[in-house]
Design an enzyme around this catalytic site. Sequence first.
Site, mmCIF file in Angstrom:
data_model
loop_
_atom_site.group_PDB
_atom_site.id
_atom_site.type_symbol
_atom_site.label_atom_id
_atom_site.label_comp_id
_atom_site.label_asym_id
_atom_site.label_seq_id
_atom_site.Cartn_x
_atom_site.Cartn_y
_atom_site.Cartn_z
ATOM 1 N N THR A 130 0.822 -1.204 0.000
ATOM 2 C CA THR A 130 0.000 0.000 0.000
ATOM 3 C C THR A 130 0.860 1.259 0.000
ATOM 4 O O THR A 130 2.001 1.234 0.502
ATOM 5 C CB THR A 130 -0.889 -0.008 1.261
ATOM 6 O OG1 THR A 130 -1.464 1.278 1.445
ATOM 7 C CG2 THR A 130 -0.091 -0.323 2.532
ATOM 8 N N ASP A 131 0.290 2.345 -0.493
ATOM 9 C CA ASP A 131 1.009 3.634 -0.427
ATOM 10 C C ASP A 131 1.074 4.154 1.005
ATOM 11 O O ASP A 131 1.828 5.088 1.287
ATOM 12 C CB ASP A 131 0.343 4.665 -1.349
ATOM 13 C CG ASP A 131 -1.110 4.985 -0.987
ATOM 14 O OD1 ASP A 131 -1.677 4.330 -0.096
ATOM 15 O OD2 ASP A 131 -1.675 5.906 -1.610
ATOM 16 N N GLU A 132 0.301 3.556 1.922
ATOM 17 C CA GLU A 132 0.250 4.084 3.287
ATOM 18 C C GLU A 132 1.580 3.903 4.021
ATOM 19 O O GLU A 132 1.831 4.548 5.038
ATOM 20 C CB GLU A 132 -0.925 3.459 4.056
ATOM 21 C CG GLU A 132 -2.229 3.713 3.312
ATOM 22 C CD GLU A 132 -3.496 3.359 4.081
ATOM 23 O OE1 GLU A 132 -3.461 3.337 5.321
ATOM 24 O OE2 GLU A 132 -4.529 3.117 3.425
ATOM 25 N N TYR A 155 -1.755 -0.571 10.872
ATOM 26 C CA TYR A 155 -1.889 -1.238 9.565
ATOM 27 C C TYR A 155 -0.689 -0.923 8.680
ATOM 28 O O TYR A 155 -0.018 -1.818 8.153
ATOM 29 C CB TYR A 155 -3.185 -0.789 8.873
ATOM 30 C CG TYR A 155 -3.238 -1.112 7.392
ATOM 31 C CD1 TYR A 155 -3.240 -2.431 6.942
ATOM 32 C CD2 TYR A 155 -3.262 -0.095 6.428
ATOM 33 C CE1 TYR A 155 -3.259 -2.727 5.578
ATOM 34 C CE2 TYR A 155 -3.293 -0.387 5.068
ATOM 35 C CZ TYR A 155 -3.285 -1.705 4.653
ATOM 36 O OH TYR A 155 -3.304 -1.994 3.313
ATOM 37 N N LYS A 159 2.352 -3.325 7.172
ATOM 38 C CA LYS A 159 2.628 -3.505 5.738
ATOM 39 C C LYS A 159 4.067 -3.071 5.423
ATOM 40 O O LYS A 159 4.752 -3.713 4.616
ATOM 41 C CB LYS A 159 1.634 -2.696 4.889
ATOM 42 C CG LYS A 159 0.192 -3.182 4.932
ATOM 43 C CD LYS A 159 -0.016 -4.576 4.383
ATOM 44 C CE LYS A 159 0.144 -4.672 2.888
ATOM 45 N NZ LYS A 159 -0.258 -6.013 2.376
HETATM 46 P P1 NAD Z 1 -9.587 -7.541 2.101
HETATM 47 O O1 NAD Z 1 -9.599 -7.269 3.565
HETATM 48 O O2 NAD Z 1 -10.817 -7.281 1.298
HETATM 49 O O3 NAD Z 1 -9.167 -9.059 1.828
HETATM 50 C C1 NAD Z 1 -8.150 -9.696 2.541
HETATM 51 C C2 NAD Z 1 -8.287 -11.195 2.292
HETATM 52 O O4 NAD Z 1 -7.221 -11.849 3.010
HETATM 53 C C3 NAD Z 1 -9.597 -11.784 2.814
HETATM 54 O O5 NAD Z 1 -10.156 -12.638 1.838
HETATM 55 C C4 NAD Z 1 -9.175 -12.557 4.045
HETATM 56 O O6 NAD Z 1 -9.999 -13.688 4.316
HETATM 57 C C5 NAD Z 1 -7.758 -12.973 3.683
HETATM 58 N N1 NAD Z 1 -6.930 -13.235 4.878
HETATM 59 C C6 NAD Z 1 -6.803 -12.450 5.975
HETATM 60 N N2 NAD Z 1 -6.003 -13.054 6.884
HETATM 61 C C7 NAD Z 1 -5.608 -14.232 6.326
HETATM 62 C C8 NAD Z 1 -4.781 -15.294 6.773
HETATM 63 N N3 NAD Z 1 -4.211 -15.271 7.983
HETATM 64 N N4 NAD Z 1 -4.562 -16.347 5.945
HETATM 65 C C9 NAD Z 1 -5.148 -16.391 4.710
HETATM 66 N N5 NAD Z 1 -5.981 -15.429 4.259
HETATM 67 C C10 NAD Z 1 -6.205 -14.353 5.057
HETATM 68 O O7 NAD Z 1 -8.343 -6.696 1.546
HETATM 69 P P2 NAD Z 1 -8.155 -5.930 0.169
HETATM 70 O O8 NAD Z 1 -8.684 -4.561 0.309
HETATM 71 O O9 NAD Z 1 -8.621 -6.798 -0.931
HETATM 72 O O10 NAD Z 1 -6.564 -5.821 0.137
HETATM 73 C C11 NAD Z 1 -5.783 -6.873 -0.420
HETATM 74 C C12 NAD Z 1 -4.310 -6.511 -0.321
HETATM 75 O O11 NAD Z 1 -4.072 -5.274 -1.007
HETATM 76 C C13 NAD Z 1 -3.828 -6.287 1.108
HETATM 77 O O12 NAD Z 1 -2.535 -6.811 1.224
HETATM 78 C C14 NAD Z 1 -3.819 -4.773 1.259
HETATM 79 O O13 NAD Z 1 -2.833 -4.374 2.189
HETATM 80 C C15 NAD Z 1 -3.459 -4.340 -0.142
HETATM 81 N N6 NAD Z 1 -3.952 -3.011 -0.551
HETATM 82 C C16 NAD Z 1 -5.270 -2.683 -0.400
HETATM 83 C C17 NAD Z 1 -5.712 -1.438 -0.842
HETATM 84 C C18 NAD Z 1 -7.171 -1.055 -0.749
HETATM 85 O O14 NAD Z 1 -7.512 0.086 -1.071
HETATM 86 N N7 NAD Z 1 -8.069 -1.939 -0.359
HETATM 87 C C19 NAD Z 1 -4.814 -0.530 -1.408
HETATM 88 C C20 NAD Z 1 -3.472 -0.915 -1.538
HETATM 89 C C21 NAD Z 1 -3.053 -2.148 -1.106
HETATM 90 P P1 TYD Z 2 -10.767 3.915 4.324
HETATM 91 O O1 TYD Z 2 -11.729 3.478 3.273
HETATM 92 O O2 TYD Z 2 -10.844 3.296 5.681
HETATM 93 O O3 TYD Z 2 -9.296 3.750 3.694
HETATM 94 P P2 TYD Z 2 -7.857 4.234 4.283
HETATM 95 O O4 TYD Z 2 -8.007 4.617 5.699
HETATM 96 O O5 TYD Z 2 -7.030 3.002 4.112
HETATM 97 O O6 TYD Z 2 -7.439 5.368 3.401
HETATM 98 O O7 TYD Z 2 -10.911 5.481 4.523
HETATM 99 C C1 TYD Z 2 -10.756 6.386 3.443
HETATM 100 C C2 TYD Z 2 -10.842 7.792 4.005
HETATM 101 O O8 TYD Z 2 -12.173 8.014 4.497
HETATM 102 C C3 TYD Z 2 -9.910 8.021 5.193
HETATM 103 O O9 TYD Z 2 -9.411 9.362 5.134
HETATM 104 C C4 TYD Z 2 -10.820 7.847 6.392
HETATM 105 C C5 TYD Z 2 -12.172 8.339 5.894
HETATM 106 N N1 TYD Z 2 -13.348 7.681 6.500
HETATM 107 C C6 TYD Z 2 -14.368 8.458 7.056
HETATM 108 O O10 TYD Z 2 -14.316 9.710 7.063
HETATM 109 N N2 TYD Z 2 -15.445 7.810 7.606
HETATM 110 C C7 TYD Z 2 -15.541 6.445 7.622
HETATM 111 O O11 TYD Z 2 -16.547 5.902 8.148
HETATM 112 C C8 TYD Z 2 -14.495 5.668 7.029
HETATM 113 C C9 TYD Z 2 -14.559 4.158 7.027
HETATM 114 C C10 TYD Z 2 -13.420 6.331 6.480
#
Ligand code: NAD
Ligand code: TYD
Length: 349
Positions: A130-132, A155, A159
Amino acid sequence: MHILITGGAGFIGSHVVRHFLKSYPSYTITNLDKLTYAGNLANLRDVESNPNYRFVRGDITDGDFLLQLFQENQFDGVIHLAAESHVDRSIANPTEFVVTNVLGTVNLLNAARASWQSDYEGKRFYHISTDEVYGSLGSEGLFTEETSYDPHSPYSASKASSDHFVRAYHDTFGIPVVISNCSNNYGSFQFPEKLIPLFINNIVNRKPLPVYGKGENIRDWLWVVDHAQAIDVIFHQGKSGETYNIGGHNEWSNIDLIRLLCRIMDGKLGRPSGESEKLVTYVTDRAGHDLRYAIDSSKLQRELGWVPSISFEKGLELTVEWYLSNAEWLDDVTSGGYQRYYEEMYGNR
Ligand code: NAD
Ligand code: TYD
């Protein structure tokens, strides 16, 4: 080619599984997922009967299980998405994030290393991050691949740590790795705890929209389908040992995004203009809330030719339409009904 995709039942992972099965009919895809609250096999209903697809329920924190899985299968590649992914949950329970995101990643690296036995020809370990990890920007500048890591939430710290282990295994043991750091994703099948699906669900049900702080935080939003395409390009063409940033060139303050979302929802639901925005409720800010994320993805564009395919307005409209026409999916997820799906499909194993 046999690829292990971890976390394939989650939001991004399900799009990646679908993308690879459709784009590469000769590949075998094994989806390893623990099915935590965030894992939902209904996300993959349309591909579950594909003969090249296999689901394995398992936990990446169990190192012995992974060693055995890798012994029983000759994986050519790993695309590692399994993680705890929600910042608010990491504030409530940091330890779970260390165990899954850090230990789980190290376990996977160990299993790949043991299986590949230093014969890395044609092998690849791709870690999705992630960019975070880069921390928070002020009003100027963009995260590049050279930006120093400066994570603030449990988080992002977990990562960042997992990214360091992936690089360490490349530098120490020669494992061919690649890492990408992506901005916020949106699209279908996202668990309704993240901003966009949570707010869509709340608008449908006329529930308050909890905006943290003043809503001035900025995120760079990318359509999940474009992320899956970027993962494809990086998996196949990225250079070993390299990092690629993925972003949408699409910065929105939370409150501007929420206003746009409310306008689209009013239109789709046939409600009077301004109706949904009345649900906005400012609440206490998230602890350690990063102000701004914005990605410079020019390396990925320059070296591998990837660019996002659609505008945010279009992507958000498609996303709203998807949630409105998949009300059953949303109801199932919010009621917990989706967790019965695995038992119905696969029995109690
Ligand atoms: P998500 O929470 O929707 O899915 C995570 C999946 O991992 C789930 O299916 C869960 O069951 C599985 N999982 C969790 N713990 C596990 C374990 N111990 N063993 C096996 N499986 C397990 O997450 P997402 O939003 O799809 O993100 C996927 C990846 O991309 C993550 O690594 C996250 O850090 C990264 N990412 C997400 C975003 C975003 O905006 N959602 C952005 C950048 C990077
Ligand atoms: P989120 O979807 O949790 O992603 P991330 O924290 O990984 O960026 O949140 C996106 C943005 O929205 C973040 O600045 C937090 C804000 N946010 C709210 O204001 N209210 C909410 O209920 C949630 C879940 C997020």
